[in-house]
Design an enzyme around this catalytic site. Structure first.
Site, mmCIF file in Angstrom:
data_model
loop_
_atom_site.group_PDB
_atom_site.id
_atom_site.type_symbol
_atom_site.label_atom_id
_atom_site.label_comp_id
_atom_site.label_asym_id
_atom_site.label_seq_id
_atom_site.Cartn_x
_atom_site.Cartn_y
_atom_site.Cartn_z
ATOM 1 N N GLY A 10 21.868 13.041 -44.451
ATOM 2 C CA GLY A 10 22.176 11.718 -43.890
ATOM 3 C C GLY A 10 21.784 11.699 -42.417
ATOM 4 O O GLY A 10 22.364 10.977 -41.606
ATOM 5 N N GLY A 11 20.764 12.493 -42.094
ATOM 6 C CA GLY A 11 20.354 12.709 -40.692
ATOM 7 C C GLY A 11 19.729 11.495 -40.029
ATOM 8 O O GLY A 11 19.623 11.470 -38.799
ATOM 9 N N GLY A 13 21.001 8.473 -40.179
ATOM 10 C CA GLY A 13 22.029 7.448 -40.019
ATOM 11 C C GLY A 13 22.590 7.383 -38.605
ATOM 12 O O GLY A 13 22.133 8.091 -37.696
ATOM 13 N N ARG A 38 16.232 8.030 -46.720
ATOM 14 C CA ARG A 38 15.255 7.142 -46.092
ATOM 15 C C ARG A 38 14.358 7.940 -45.140
ATOM 16 O O ARG A 38 14.561 9.131 -44.934
ATOM 17 C CB ARG A 38 15.929 5.976 -45.378
ATOM 18 C CG ARG A 38 16.952 6.332 -44.349
ATOM 19 C CD ARG A 38 17.413 5.068 -43.611
ATOM 20 N NE ARG A 38 18.793 5.169 -43.194
ATOM 21 C CZ ARG A 38 19.304 4.464 -42.190
ATOM 22 N NH1 ARG A 38 18.579 3.617 -41.528
ATOM 23 N NH2 ARG A 38 20.577 4.610 -41.863
ATOM 24 N N TYR A 144 36.021 2.723 -50.365
ATOM 25 C CA TYR A 144 35.605 3.708 -49.351
ATOM 26 C C TYR A 144 36.799 4.587 -48.952
ATOM 27 O O TYR A 144 36.694 5.825 -48.924
ATOM 28 C CB TYR A 144 35.064 2.927 -48.148
ATOM 29 C CG TYR A 144 34.706 3.747 -46.926
ATOM 30 C CD1 TYR A 144 33.675 4.672 -46.961
ATOM 31 C CD2 TYR A 144 35.377 3.537 -45.712
ATOM 32 C CE1 TYR A 144 33.329 5.396 -45.818
ATOM 33 C CE2 TYR A 144 35.030 4.240 -44.575
ATOM 34 C CZ TYR A 144 34.007 5.172 -44.627
ATOM 35 O OH TYR A 144 33.667 5.874 -43.499
ATOM 36 N N LYS A 148 37.339 8.568 -49.543
ATOM 37 C CA LYS A 148 37.561 9.507 -48.423
ATOM 38 C C LYS A 148 38.843 10.315 -48.657
ATOM 39 O O LYS A 148 38.874 11.515 -48.380
ATOM 40 C CB LYS A 148 37.639 8.747 -47.092
ATOM 41 C CG LYS A 148 36.299 8.210 -46.612
ATOM 42 C CD LYS A 148 35.326 9.327 -46.286
ATOM 43 C CE LYS A 148 34.000 8.822 -45.774
ATOM 44 N NZ LYS A 148 32.984 9.874 -45.641
HETATM 45 P P1 NAD Z 1 25.088 5.636 -41.973
HETATM 46 O O1 NAD Z 1 25.147 4.684 -43.110
HETATM 47 O O2 NAD Z 1 24.559 5.162 -40.676
HETATM 48 O O3 NAD Z 1 24.255 6.919 -42.393
HETATM 49 C C1 NAD Z 1 24.334 7.486 -43.658
HETATM 50 C C2 NAD Z 1 22.970 8.043 -44.003
HETATM 51 O O4 NAD Z 1 23.035 8.611 -45.302
HETATM 52 C C3 NAD Z 1 21.871 6.964 -44.040
HETATM 53 O O5 NAD Z 1 20.794 7.314 -43.197
HETATM 54 C C4 NAD Z 1 21.448 6.921 -45.492
HETATM 55 O O6 NAD Z 1 20.068 6.658 -45.689
HETATM 56 C C5 NAD Z 1 21.821 8.322 -45.957
HETATM 57 N N1 NAD Z 1 22.003 8.387 -47.401
HETATM 58 C C6 NAD Z 1 22.564 7.452 -48.221
HETATM 59 N N2 NAD Z 1 22.522 7.866 -49.485
HETATM 60 C C7 NAD Z 1 21.930 9.081 -49.482
HETATM 61 C C8 NAD Z 1 21.588 9.997 -50.498
HETATM 62 N N3 NAD Z 1 21.841 9.741 -51.783
HETATM 63 N N4 NAD Z 1 20.987 11.157 -50.145
HETATM 64 C C9 NAD Z 1 20.705 11.423 -48.835
HETATM 65 N N5 NAD Z 1 20.994 10.578 -47.835
HETATM 66 C C10 NAD Z 1 21.590 9.412 -48.159
HETATM 67 O O7 NAD Z 1 26.559 6.233 -41.814
HETATM 68 P P2 NAD Z 1 27.201 6.911 -40.526
HETATM 69 O O8 NAD Z 1 27.906 5.867 -39.777
HETATM 70 O O9 NAD Z 1 26.216 7.779 -39.846
HETATM 71 O O10 NAD Z 1 28.334 7.788 -41.234
HETATM 72 C C11 NAD Z 1 28.152 9.151 -41.534
HETATM 73 C C12 NAD Z 1 29.452 9.676 -42.132
HETATM 74 O O11 NAD Z 1 30.517 9.475 -41.204
HETATM 75 C C13 NAD Z 1 29.888 8.969 -43.419
HETATM 76 O O12 NAD Z 1 30.515 9.885 -44.255
HETATM 77 C C14 NAD Z 1 30.907 7.962 -42.930
HETATM 78 O O13 NAD Z 1 31.828 7.635 -43.924
HETATM 79 C C15 NAD Z 1 31.555 8.733 -41.810
HETATM 80 N N6 NAD Z 1 32.223 7.853 -40.835
HETATM 81 C C16 NAD Z 1 31.485 7.031 -40.040
HETATM 82 C C17 NAD Z 1 32.132 6.198 -39.137
HETATM 83 C C18 NAD Z 1 31.367 5.271 -38.224
HETATM 84 O O14 NAD Z 1 31.996 4.456 -37.528
HETATM 85 N N7 NAD Z 1 30.044 5.354 -38.176
HETATM 86 C C19 NAD Z 1 33.532 6.208 -39.051
HETATM 87 C C20 NAD Z 1 34.267 7.027 -39.920
HETATM 88 C C21 NAD Z 1 33.577 7.882 -40.792
HETATM 89 C C1 AKB Z 2 33.801 1.586 -41.313
HETATM 90 O O1 AKB Z 2 34.142 0.586 -40.645
HETATM 91 O O2 AKB Z 2 33.665 1.587 -42.536
HETATM 92 C C2 AKB Z 2 33.613 2.886 -40.577
HETATM 93 C C3 AKB Z 2 34.860 3.695 -40.656
HETATM 94 C C4 AKB Z 2 35.968 3.406 -39.733
HETATM 95 O O3 AKB Z 2 34.961 4.566 -41.472
HETATM 96 N N1 AKB Z 2 33.210 2.627 -39.243
#
Ligand code: NAD
Ligand code: AKB
Length: 313
Positions: A10-11, A13, A38, A144, A148
Site C-alpha cells: 500500500g506504498g 497511498g 496501483r 471499516y 479494524k
Molecule cells: P490509502 O487509501 O491512501 O492507501 C492505501 C493503499 O493501498 C492505496 O495506495 C491502494 O492502492 C493500496 N491497495 C488497495 N488495495 C490493495 C491491494 N489489494 N493490494 C495492494 N495494495 C492495495 O490509505 P491510507 O490513508 O494510506 O491508510 C493506510 C492504512 O492506515 C490503512 O490500513 C488505514 O485503515 C489506516 N489508517 C489511515 C488513517 C488516515 O487518516 N489516513 C487513519 C487511521 C488508519
Molecule cells: C477514516 O476517516 O476512515 C480514516 C480513519 C480515522 O481511520 N481517516
C-alpha cells in the site's frame, strides 16, 4: 542495527508514500521495497525499488517475501471508512484477508516484525466521547471499524499463539500534503486546505461542531517508527495502541485557516459521513503508549496549519 529488508504494502497511498520515504532514510533506499496495486506514486519514483502487487494474491506475496529476503512488512493496504460503507463486502474482504495473508506468511517465514495500522474507527457510539481510553466499550458501527477491531484481535492472536511480533497503532484522522487521502471520514480536514487556496471557500460534509481526533502526518510517521523500534519488552498492547495528537472541529480549523487566507469562508452540507463521525470519540487518551514507549506528539493545530500552508503554497 541488524540488516533489515522491508516491504511496504500500500506504498502509493496517503501514509505509504511518506512512510516509505522515512524508512528509506533509516534503512537505506535499496532495503525498503514499496508495493501497491496501483502505479508507483510520483514522489517515490527514483528513490528505491517498487513492485506492483495485490496483497490478496497470497502466493505472489509469499514469493516476493522469499525472493527479496524480506524481514519486515508494513501492511497499509485497506479500504477506509467512507469508501467502505459504499461496498461493505469488499472492505471486509480486503481488510481481513489482506491482514491474514500477511500474518500467515510472517509466521511461516519467521519475519522479524509486522506493522499493521488500526484506527479510532474501532470505537462506536457507546465508547466514551472525551479522552477515550485504551480499554473501553468498543462497538463500531462501520464495516471499516468492525474490520479494524477484528484485525486487532488477529494481531493479538498471532502474537500470543505463534510469536509473530506484530505491532499496531489506532491512528486518528491523518492530515498531510504529500499524497492524497484514500476515502476516509476525516478527509475534510485535508480538502479544506486545498479549497482554501484554490477557491477561498469550502463546503464541508460534516457539521461545524463535529470534533474528531486528528494528527499531522509527521507525528504519525514518528509514532509508527518509534513503536516499531521500541524493544519488544516495552510493548504491552498487542491489539493496537491509542495515540493522540489534536482534536478540532470544522469550525475551529476554518478559523485557523482564516489567519492565513483572510477571505476564506466555509459552508456546511452534512452527508452520509456525518453519522460515521458522530459515532467516533472526540478525543483519545493515549497514556498507555506514552508510558510504554514514550510517545509524544509535536504538532498542535496552529503549527500544523502553518506547516500545511507553507508546503501547499
Ligand atoms: P490509502 O487509501 O491512501 O492507501 C492505501 C493503499 O493501498 C492505496 O495506495 C491502494 O492502492 C493500496 N491497495 C488497495 N488495495 C490493495 C491491494 N489489494 N493490494 C495492494 N495494495 C492495495 O490509505 P491510507 O490513508 O494510506 O491508510 C493506510 C492504512 O492506515 C490503512 O490500513 C488505514 O485503515 C489506516 N489508517 C489511515 C488513517 C488516515 O487518516 N489516513 C487513519 C487511521 C488508519
Ligand atoms: C477514516 O476517516 O476512515 C480514516 C480513519 C480515522 O481511520 N481517516
Amino acid at each position: 542495527m541488524a540488516k533489515e529488508k522491508i516491504l511496504v504494502i500500500g506504498g502509493s497511498g496517503q501514509i505509504g508514500v511518506e512512510l516509505t520515504l522515512a524508512l528509506r532514510k533509516i534503512y537505506g533506499n535499496a532495503n525498503v521495497i514499496a508495493s501497491d496495486l496501483r502505479e508507483e506514486n510520483d514522489l517515490l519514483k527514483g528513490s528505491g525499488p517498487y513492485v506492483s502487487m495485490d496483497v490478496m494474491n497470497k502466493e505472489m506475496l509469499h514469493v516476493q517475501v522469499i525472493r527479496q529476503n524480506i524481514t519486515q512488512i508494513y501492511l497499509l493496504a485497506a479500504i477506509l471508512s467512507a469508501t467502505g460503507e459504499k461496498n461493505p463486502g469488499l472492505a471486509w474482504h480486503l481488510n481481513m484477508q489482506g491482514l491474514l495473508n500477511v500474518l500467515d506468511i510472517a509466521k511461516e517465514e519467521k519475519l522479524q516484525k509486522v506493522y499493521w495500522p488500526s484506527s479510532i474507527a474501532v470505537f462506536g457510539p457507546t465508547s466514551p466521547k472525551k479522552d477515550c481510553p485504551q480499554q473501553t466499550i468498543i462497538e463500531p458501527i462501520t464495516v471499516y471499524g468492525i474490520s479494524k477491531y477484528a484485525g486487532e484481535f488477529w494481531c493479538n492472536y498471532f502474537h500470543h499463539r505463534f510469536g509473530v511480533d506484530v505491532r499496531s497503532i489506532r491512528y486518528p484522522g491523518l492530515i498531510s500534503y504529500k499524497s492524497a487521502p484514500g476515502g476516509g471520514t476525516t478527509d475534510y480536514a485535508i480538502e479544506i486546505f486545498h479549497e482554501a487556496l484554490e477557491n477561498k471557500h469550502y463546503k464541508c460534509f460534516l457539521k461545524e461542531d463535529t470534533y474528531l481526533p486528528m494528527m499531522y502526518m509527521p507525528d504519525a510517521i514518528k509514532a509508527t517508527i518509534e513503536l516499531m523500534e521500541a524493544p519488544a519488552n516495552k510493548i504491552s498492547i498487542r491489539t493496537s495502541y491509542n495515540v493522540s495528537g489534536i482534536s478540532f472541529s470544522p469550525k475551529e480549523i476554518a478559523s485557523e485557516i482564516k489567519k492565513h487566507v483572510p477571505e476564506f469562508t466555509i459552508g456546511y452540507s452534512p452527508d452520509y459521513r456525518q453519522p460515521i463521525a458522530d459515532s467516533w470519540p472526540q478525543s483519545i487518551d493515549d497514556s498507555v503508549a506514552r508510558n510504554d514507549w514514550g510517545w509524544k506528539h509535536e504538532y498542535d493545530l496552529d503549527r500544523m496549519t502553518a506547516d500545511m500552508f507553507e508546503n501547499l503554497k
